[in-house]
Enzyme design. Structure first.
Site, PDB file in Angstrom:
ATOM      1  N   ASP A 124      -8.680 -10.942  -4.165  1.00 56.11           N
ATOM      2  CA  ASP A 124      -7.280 -10.841  -4.571  1.00 56.11           C
ATOM      3  C   ASP A 124      -6.480 -12.120  -4.362  1.00 56.11           C
ATOM      4  O   ASP A 124      -5.394 -12.250  -4.918  1.00 56.11           O
ATOM      5  CB  ASP A 124      -6.590  -9.702  -3.796  1.00 56.11           C
ATOM      6  CG  ASP A 124      -7.124  -8.361  -4.231  1.00 56.11           C
ATOM      7  OD1 ASP A 124      -7.300  -8.164  -5.440  1.00 56.11           O
ATOM      8  OD2 ASP A 124      -7.396  -7.510  -3.353  1.00 56.11           O
TER       9      ASP A 124
ATOM     10  N   HIS B 294      -5.585  -2.409  -0.465  1.00 54.17           N
ATOM     11  CA  HIS B 294      -6.626  -2.374  -1.501  1.00 54.17           C
ATOM     12  C   HIS B 294      -6.141  -3.244  -2.662  1.00 54.17           C
ATOM     13  O   HIS B 294      -5.881  -4.427  -2.481  1.00 54.17           O
ATOM     14  CB  HIS B 294      -6.854  -0.896  -1.869  1.00 54.17           C
ATOM     15  CG  HIS B 294      -8.063  -0.592  -2.706  1.00 54.17           C
ATOM     16  ND1 HIS B 294      -9.028  -1.503  -3.032  1.00 54.17           N
ATOM     17  CD2 HIS B 294      -8.468   0.580  -3.313  1.00 54.17           C
ATOM     18  CE1 HIS B 294      -9.972  -0.930  -3.776  1.00 54.17           C
ATOM     19  NE2 HIS B 294      -9.648   0.332  -3.966  1.00 54.17           N
TER      20      HIS B 294
ATOM     21  N   HIS C  68     -12.087  -8.453   4.678  1.00 52.56           N
ATOM     22  CA  HIS C  68     -12.768  -7.431   3.882  1.00 52.56           C
ATOM     23  C   HIS C  68     -13.521  -6.485   4.795  1.00 52.56           C
ATOM     24  O   HIS C  68     -14.028  -6.893   5.835  1.00 52.56           O
ATOM     25  CB  HIS C  68     -13.752  -8.079   2.895  1.00 52.56           C
ATOM     26  CG  HIS C  68     -14.108  -7.180   1.774  1.00 52.56           C
ATOM     27  ND1 HIS C  68     -15.179  -6.302   1.840  1.00 52.56           N
ATOM     28  CD2 HIS C  68     -13.523  -6.995   0.570  1.00 52.56           C
ATOM     29  CE1 HIS C  68     -15.219  -5.623   0.711  1.00 52.56           C
ATOM     30  NE2 HIS C  68     -14.239  -6.012  -0.071  1.00 52.56           N
TER      31      HIS C  68
HETATM   32  N1  COA Z   1      -4.600 -11.028   8.103  1.00 47.27           N
HETATM   33  C1  COA Z   1      -4.508 -11.099   9.441  1.00 47.27           C
HETATM   34  N2  COA Z   1      -5.351 -10.471  10.261  1.00 47.27           N
HETATM   35  C2  COA Z   1      -6.327  -9.739   9.696  1.00 47.27           C
HETATM   36  C3  COA Z   1      -6.463  -9.623   8.311  1.00 47.27           C
HETATM   37  C4  COA Z   1      -5.546 -10.304   7.521  1.00 47.27           C
HETATM   38  N3  COA Z   1      -5.626 -10.249   6.186  1.00 47.27           N
HETATM   39  N4  COA Z   1      -7.520  -8.852   8.026  1.00 47.27           N
HETATM   40  C5  COA Z   1      -8.029  -8.465   9.209  1.00 47.27           C
HETATM   41  N5  COA Z   1      -7.296  -8.995  10.206  1.00 47.27           N
HETATM   42  C6  COA Z   1      -7.518  -8.817  11.629  1.00 47.27           C
HETATM   43  C7  COA Z   1      -6.983  -7.459  12.058  1.00 47.27           C
HETATM   44  O1  COA Z   1      -5.639  -7.529  12.429  1.00 47.27           O
HETATM   45  C8  COA Z   1      -7.890  -7.122  13.208  1.00 47.27           C
HETATM   46  O2  COA Z   1      -7.477  -7.879  14.323  1.00 47.27           O
HETATM   47  P1  COA Z   1      -7.595  -7.258  15.806  1.00 47.27           P
HETATM   48  O3  COA Z   1      -9.069  -7.007  16.003  1.00 47.27           O
HETATM   49  O4  COA Z   1      -7.000  -8.301  16.662  1.00 47.27           O
HETATM   50  O5  COA Z   1      -6.804  -5.961  15.757  1.00 47.27           O
HETATM   51  C9  COA Z   1      -9.240  -7.693  12.755  1.00 47.27           C
HETATM   52  O6  COA Z   1      -8.926  -8.752  11.844  1.00 47.27           O
HETATM   53  C10 COA Z   1     -10.111  -6.663  12.065  1.00 47.27           C
HETATM   54  O7  COA Z   1      -9.389  -6.125  10.963  1.00 47.27           O
HETATM   55  P2  COA Z   1      -9.381  -4.618  10.537  1.00 47.27           P
HETATM   56  O8  COA Z   1      -8.047  -4.284   9.915  1.00 47.27           O
HETATM   57  O9  COA Z   1      -9.848  -3.732  11.638  1.00 47.27           O
HETATM   58  O10 COA Z   1     -10.508  -4.621   9.422  1.00 47.27           O
HETATM   59  P3  COA Z   1     -10.721  -3.534   8.324  1.00 47.27           P
HETATM   60  O11 COA Z   1     -12.131  -3.595   7.928  1.00 47.27           O
HETATM   61  O12 COA Z   1     -10.196  -2.209   8.740  1.00 47.27           O
HETATM   62  O13 COA Z   1      -9.755  -4.037   7.145  1.00 47.27           O
HETATM   63  C11 COA Z   1      -8.887  -5.026   5.276  1.00 47.27           C
HETATM   64  C12 COA Z   1     -10.156  -4.675   6.012  1.00 47.27           C
HETATM   65  C13 COA Z   1      -9.277  -5.583   3.906  1.00 47.27           C
HETATM   66  C14 COA Z   1      -8.038  -3.787   5.049  1.00 47.27           C
HETATM   67  C15 COA Z   1      -8.097  -6.076   6.078  1.00 47.27           C
HETATM   68  O14 COA Z   1      -8.859  -7.263   6.175  1.00 47.27           O
HETATM   69  C16 COA Z   1      -6.760  -6.357   5.475  1.00 47.27           C
HETATM   70  O15 COA Z   1      -5.782  -5.640   5.763  1.00 47.27           O
HETATM   71  N6  COA Z   1      -6.640  -7.412   4.616  1.00 47.27           N
HETATM   72  C17 COA Z   1      -5.404  -7.689   3.944  1.00 47.27           C
HETATM   73  C18 COA Z   1      -5.265  -6.819   2.701  1.00 47.27           C
HETATM   74  C19 COA Z   1      -6.207  -7.241   1.613  1.00 47.27           C
HETATM   75  O16 COA Z   1      -6.335  -8.410   1.278  1.00 47.27           O
HETATM   76  N7  COA Z   1      -6.830  -6.239   0.976  1.00 47.27           N
HETATM   77  C20 COA Z   1      -7.725  -6.445  -0.138  1.00 47.27           C
HETATM   78  C21 COA Z   1      -9.131  -6.185   0.277  1.00 47.27           C
HETATM   79  S1  COA Z   1     -10.258  -6.665  -0.996  1.00 47.27           S
END
Ligand code: COA
Length: 373
Positions: free
Chosen positions: A309, A219, A258
């Site tokens: 971010d 987050h 996201h």
């Molecule tokens: N880097 C690399 N891979 C990523 C990624 C990232 N930042 N964000 C998503 N993915 C990949 C996941 O590994 C997953 O791959 P898979 O299907 O092969 O397992 C796929 O994309 C879907 O991601 P998922 O984690 O299921 O999506 P989510 O909706 O649960 O997560 C976030 C959303 C924001 C938590 C996720 O994109 C993330 O961890 N981002 C990095 C942290 C971040 O920037 N947070 C601020 C959000 S505003």
């Protein structure tokens, strides 16, 4: 619905709100019906705070009264200052704000819900003071005066941090960043605040819980993690190789992706523009170029886009803000959205208590202690 389909409550409508739309068809990101780009280009953060709290933009008199009010709430009680001095220098500043929020809740408790707007204004005005009182006490050995004459939260923050009032470019840049971070519907920290609020708990408990949720790198903590990533690379070429290697190892690249947006985070273009402007100002030849390469690789390789971010990390860095203060700046902004959600939840409250799909053992016989292996 099975847990698989609703993992992390993705796609679940968990309540109604009149505060914000995120990625809504035909609207995009709006606060109380105003487009985020209109707000970022034209509003001040204080106008946005008023909009979120009261549902309407202030007129000129209301805005100036609101600014004066916030200014009058910047000083910290001496007990809170003592508490901040006791918090060790190596504590994460998000923990400092969480504690500061709790201490203020002890010293100035919300006696009943009629005091909620006062509690919200007080935290909005006092978070930069708490954070920077603690930071300057440990970093410079100084007990700073937290009341300043700056008209804006952004000016106050940068003034306390650097000991001099900021340039207009820096003040406006931080002001815009605070606007972009102010509100985002049912994100994890806001939802946490609403869950706590729904038990009829107090304002400070809801905000302390929200700070705890925002702290995590999935987050709000992502802006600090993004900075650490960008700084790791000496050149765009090194960044290209490094990020490809990280993706091959299935590592997360912070500042990308996201839960709600699928192809773009509307806040990114504003942050990117500000980062480019500041990179030019400081003569940066590395960090902005590295950021652009990472953004390109992430799109090419994963169709993942920079979220709010990613470029805010270099924006803050170029203004001389230490990385460990990045997520706390998010708190100084998001307190406005959290407060609006606390008000909204209380106005039409229902305890938030979802069900769970049970996946544990089926009913089994009790085994006395002596018979267990
Ligand atoms: N880097 C690399 N891979 C990523 C990624 C990232 N930042 N964000 C998503 N993915 C990949 C996941 O590994 C997953 O791959 P898979 O299907 O092969 O397992 C796929 O994309 C879907 O991601 P998922 O984690 O299921 O999506 P989510 O909706 O649960 O997560 C976030 C959303 C924001 C938590 C996720 O994109 C993330 O961890 N981002 C990095 C942290 C971040 O920037 N947070 C601020 C959000 S505003």
């Amino acid at each position: 619905m099975s847990q698989k389909k609703t993992g992390g409550l993705a796609g679940v409508i968990a309540g109604r709100t009149e505060i914000c739309t995120v990625g809504k068809k035909g609207a995009g990101l709006t606060y109380r019906g105003y487009d985020i780009y209109d707000l970022a280009d034209n509003a001040s953060f204080e106008e946005v705070a008023h909009l979120l709290h009261h549902g309407c933009l202030p007129n000129a008199d209301e805005l100036s009264a609101y600014r004066e009010r916030l200014k009058s709430l910047r000083a910290l009680p001496s007990v809170l200052k003592q508490a901040l001095e006791f918090i060790p220098a190596d504590t994460h500043p998000m923990d400092v704000l969480r504690t500061g929020c709790s201490v203020l809740g002890n010293l100035e408790p919300e006696m009943d819900f009629s005091g909620q707007r006062d509690a919200a204004d007080r935290l909005l005005a006092a978070f930069p003071s708490m954070l920077l009182y603690w930071h300057r006490f440990h970093a410079d050995g100084k007990r700073i005066e937290t009341s300043t004459d700056d008209d804006s939260v952004a000016g106050h923050f940068l003034h306390l941090l650097h000991d001099v009032p900021p340039s207009e470019l820096h003040r406006r840049t931080l002001d815009t960043s605070l606007i972009l971070y102010a509100e985002h519907e049912f994100n994890a920290s806001t939802f946490t605040a609403r869950v706590i609020t729904a038990t009829l708990s107090d304002f400070h408990s809801a905000i302390a819980g929200a700070i705890g949720a925002l702290r995590g790198p999935l987050h709000g903590g992502a802006n600090e993690a993004a900075m650490e990533l960008i700084e790791r690379f000496d050149s765009p070429e090194a960044a290209e190789q490094g990020v490809r290697d990280m993706l091959a190892r299935k590592e997360l690249i912070m500042g990308f992706g996201h839960r709600v947006y699928t192809s773009v985070d509307p806040r990114n273009s504003v942050n990117k523009r500000m980062s480019a402007r500041l990179a030019e100002e400081v003569g940066d030849e590395r960090l902005y170029a590295v950021s652009e390469v990472i953004e390109r690789i992430m799109w090419e390789e994963k169709k993942l886009f920079a979220n709010a971010d990613f470029y805010s990390a270099s924006v803050y860095h170029f203004m001389g803000i230490p990385t460990y203060l990045f997520t706390p700046i998010f708190v100084c902004s998001r307190i406005t959205g959290w407060s609006a959600h606390v008000f909204e939840q209380r106005a039409d409250n229902k305890l938030i208590r979802p069900g769970a799909e049970y996946a544990g053992p089926s009913l089994r016989a009790w085994v006395p202690l002596a018979e267990r292996g």
